[in-house]
Scaffold this motif. Structure first.
Motif, PDB file in Angstrom:
ATOM      1  N   VAL A  49      38.837  12.030 -17.822  1.00 15.29           N
ATOM      2  CA  VAL A  49      38.864  10.866 -18.701  1.00 15.29           C
ATOM      3  C   VAL A  49      37.665  10.886 -19.645  1.00 15.29           C
ATOM      4  O   VAL A  49      36.526  11.041 -19.194  1.00 15.29           O
ATOM      5  N   LEU A  50      37.944  10.731 -20.935  1.00 14.70           N
ATOM      6  CA  LEU A  50      36.852  10.464 -21.883  1.00 14.70           C
ATOM      7  C   LEU A  50      36.525   8.983 -21.787  1.00 14.70           C
ATOM      8  O   LEU A  50      37.396   8.133 -21.966  1.00 14.70           O
ATOM      9  N   TYR A  51      35.279   8.694 -21.500  1.00 13.64           N
ATOM     10  CA  TYR A  51      34.848   7.303 -21.297  1.00 13.64           C
ATOM     11  C   TYR A  51      34.334   6.767 -22.629  1.00 13.64           C
ATOM     12  O   TYR A  51      33.269   7.159 -23.100  1.00 13.64           O
ATOM     13  N   TYR A  52      35.114   5.897 -23.222  1.00 15.13           N
ATOM     14  CA  TYR A  52      34.862   5.449 -24.596  1.00 15.13           C
ATOM     15  C   TYR A  52      34.264   4.041 -24.608  1.00 15.13           C
ATOM     16  O   TYR A  52      34.798   3.135 -23.967  1.00 15.13           O
ATOM     17  N   HIS A  53      33.175   3.890 -25.333  1.00 15.73           N
ATOM     18  CA  HIS A  53      32.537   2.580 -25.498  1.00 15.73           C
ATOM     19  C   HIS A  53      33.063   1.903 -26.762  1.00 15.73           C
ATOM     20  O   HIS A  53      32.779   2.351 -27.870  1.00 15.73           O
ATOM     21  N   SER A  54      33.825   0.832 -26.580  1.00 22.03           N
ATOM     22  CA  SER A  54      34.356   0.091 -27.724  1.00 22.03           C
ATOM     23  C   SER A  54      33.516  -1.157 -27.970  1.00 22.03           C
ATOM     24  O   SER A  54      32.691  -1.539 -27.131  1.00 22.03           O
ATOM     25  N   ASN A  55      33.756  -1.772 -29.132  1.00 22.87           N
ATOM     26  CA  ASN A  55      33.063  -3.016 -29.455  1.00 22.87           C
ATOM     27  C   ASN A  55      31.555  -2.877 -29.388  1.00 22.87           C
ATOM     28  O   ASN A  55      30.849  -3.744 -28.886  1.00 22.87           O
ATOM     29  N   THR A  56      31.073  -1.753 -29.909  1.00 21.83           N
ATOM     30  CA  THR A  56      29.645  -1.530 -29.955  1.00 21.83           C
ATOM     31  C   THR A  56      29.366  -0.718 -31.213  1.00 21.83           C
ATOM     32  O   THR A  56      30.288  -0.189 -31.823  1.00 21.83           O
ATOM     33  N   LYS A  57      28.123  -0.655 -31.624  1.00 31.17           N
ATOM     34  CA  LYS A  57      27.788   0.060 -32.853  1.00 31.17           C
ATOM     35  C   LYS A  57      26.921   1.258 -32.556  1.00 31.17           C
ATOM     36  O   LYS A  57      25.810   1.095 -32.082  1.00 31.17           O
ATOM     37  N   PRO A  58      27.399   2.435 -32.912  1.00 29.15           N
ATOM     38  CA  PRO A  58      28.795   2.684 -33.291  1.00 29.15           C
ATOM     39  C   PRO A  58      29.642   2.892 -32.039  1.00 29.15           C
ATOM     40  O   PRO A  58      29.105   3.274 -31.002  1.00 29.15           O
ATOM     41  N   PRO A  59      30.948   2.673 -32.139  1.00 36.15           N
ATOM     42  CA  PRO A  59      31.819   3.010 -31.014  1.00 36.15           C
ATOM     43  C   PRO A  59      31.783   4.516 -30.760  1.00 36.15           C
ATOM     44  O   PRO A  59      31.703   5.290 -31.715  1.00 36.15           O
ATOM     45  N   HIS A  60      31.819   4.922 -29.491  1.00 29.02           N
ATOM     46  CA  HIS A  60      31.627   6.345 -29.194  1.00 29.02           C
ATOM     47  C   HIS A  60      32.137   6.713 -27.804  1.00 29.02           C
ATOM     48  O   HIS A  60      32.290   5.853 -26.940  1.00 29.02           O
ATOM     49  N   VAL A  61      32.335   8.007 -27.617  1.00 30.77           N
ATOM     50  CA  VAL A  61      32.596   8.556 -26.280  1.00 30.77           C
ATOM     51  C   VAL A  61      31.244   8.789 -25.618  1.00 30.77           C
ATOM     52  O   VAL A  61      30.376   9.456 -26.176  1.00 30.77           O
ATOM     53  N   ALA A  62      31.074   8.210 -24.425  1.00 31.49           N
ATOM     54  CA  ALA A  62      29.774   8.242 -23.762  1.00 31.49           C
ATOM     55  C   ALA A  62      29.690   9.253 -22.630  1.00 31.49           C
ATOM     56  O   ALA A  62      28.602   9.702 -22.278  1.00 31.49           O
ATOM     57  N   GLY A  63      30.845   9.579 -22.058  1.00 29.29           N
ATOM     58  CA  GLY A  63      30.798  10.497 -20.926  1.00 29.29           C
ATOM     59  C   GLY A  63      32.182  10.886 -20.459  1.00 29.29           C
ATOM     60  O   GLY A  63      33.186  10.490 -21.051  1.00 29.29           O
ATOM     61  N   VAL A  64      32.206  11.668 -19.393  1.00 26.20           N
ATOM     62  CA  VAL A  64      33.464  12.116 -18.800  1.00 26.20           C
ATOM     63  C   VAL A  64      33.546  11.558 -17.384  1.00 26.20           C
ATOM     64  O   VAL A  64      32.549  11.526 -16.657  1.00 26.20           O
ATOM     65  N   ALA A  65      34.741  11.095 -17.026  1.00 25.24           N
ATOM     66  CA  ALA A  65      34.982  10.599 -15.671  1.00 25.24           C
ATOM     67  C   ALA A  65      36.203  11.299 -15.120  1.00 25.24           C
ATOM     68  O   ALA A  65      36.900  12.008 -15.845  1.00 25.24           O
ATOM     69  N   LYS A  66      36.434  11.122 -13.830  1.00 23.97           N
ATOM     70  CA  LYS A  66      37.660  11.691 -13.269  1.00 23.97           C
ATOM     71  C   LYS A  66      38.336  10.674 -12.363  1.00 23.97           C
ATOM     72  O   LYS A  66      37.700   9.783 -11.786  1.00 23.97           O
ATOM     73  N   VAL A  67      39.654  10.830 -12.260  1.00 25.91           N
ATOM     74  CA  VAL A  67      40.454   9.956 -11.418  1.00 25.91           C
ATOM     75  C   VAL A  67      40.290  10.419  -9.969  1.00 25.91           C
ATOM     76  O   VAL A  67      40.539  11.577  -9.650  1.00 25.91           O
TER      77      VAL A  67
END
Length: 161
Positions: A49-67
């Motif tokens: 999973v690409l861990y995406y930070h929304s509603n922030t400046k700037p929006p971005h992918v912050a890390g990788v996670a797994k199920v």
DNA sequence: GCCAACGTTGGC
DNA sequence: GCCAACGTTGGC
């Protein structure tokens, strides 16, 4: 074949750093049927999973996670004290599902939405489609690898060659 | 089953 | 704070 996903979270609610600190989390509170169906029916243990930070400046992918646990009932729907309480959910039919996630690796360089938008390789990715609000999205292999590369990670290391 | 009103998401 | 794009709800 490992499933590849992108999941959005508002960092002031639950950031990638929080996932790292907790070591593991329930992805509760999803109240959208499309997103629920993906968690319930499609996401498999070991998916990345690409861990995406929304509603922030700037929006971005912050890390990788797994199920680490496949879809199961989201108990917060039954909890009347939870902000995710759903009066229509019952023990027999909990209505909503969640998965469990663990952190894999933080992006050495955050990959901003702007970076993704400006790279023609990402053309067609749902994330950059206008009006796309879905908080869980499937990601194509080529897009996933490119994000990892832009993040300063070795895709083969992260995904297994 | 239609559709207007309303609520939410999320970039800007 | 604004607002476009949806998704959901509920009257009819």
């Amino acid at each position: 074949m490992t499933g590849l996903w992108l999941m959005k979270s508002e960092p002031h609610v639950y950031a990638y750093a929080d996932l790292v600190a907790d070591g593991r989390t329930h992805w509760d509170g999803v109240r959208n049927y499309q997103a629920r169906n993906m968690m319930r029916d499609q996401m498999k243990e070991g998916d990345l999973v690409l861990y995406y930070h929304s509603n922030t400046k700037p929006p971005h992918v912050a890390g990788v996670a797994k199920v680490v646990r496949e879809g199961y009932p989201d108990h917060t729907a039954l909890d009347s004290t939870s902000k995710y309480f759903d009066p229509k959910a019952t023990a027999d039919n909990p209505r909503w599902s969640m998965v469990d996630l663990e952190p894999v690796v933080e992006c050495p360089t955050a990959v901003s939405l702007e970076t993704i938008k400006s790279d023609p390789l990402f053309e067609g990715m749902p994330l950059i489609r206008r009006g796309q609000r879905l908080s869980i999205q499937p990601v194509e292999d080529v897009h996933f690898r490119r994000v990892l590369m832009l993040a300063g990670l070795d895709a083969d290391d992260v995904m297994g060659a």
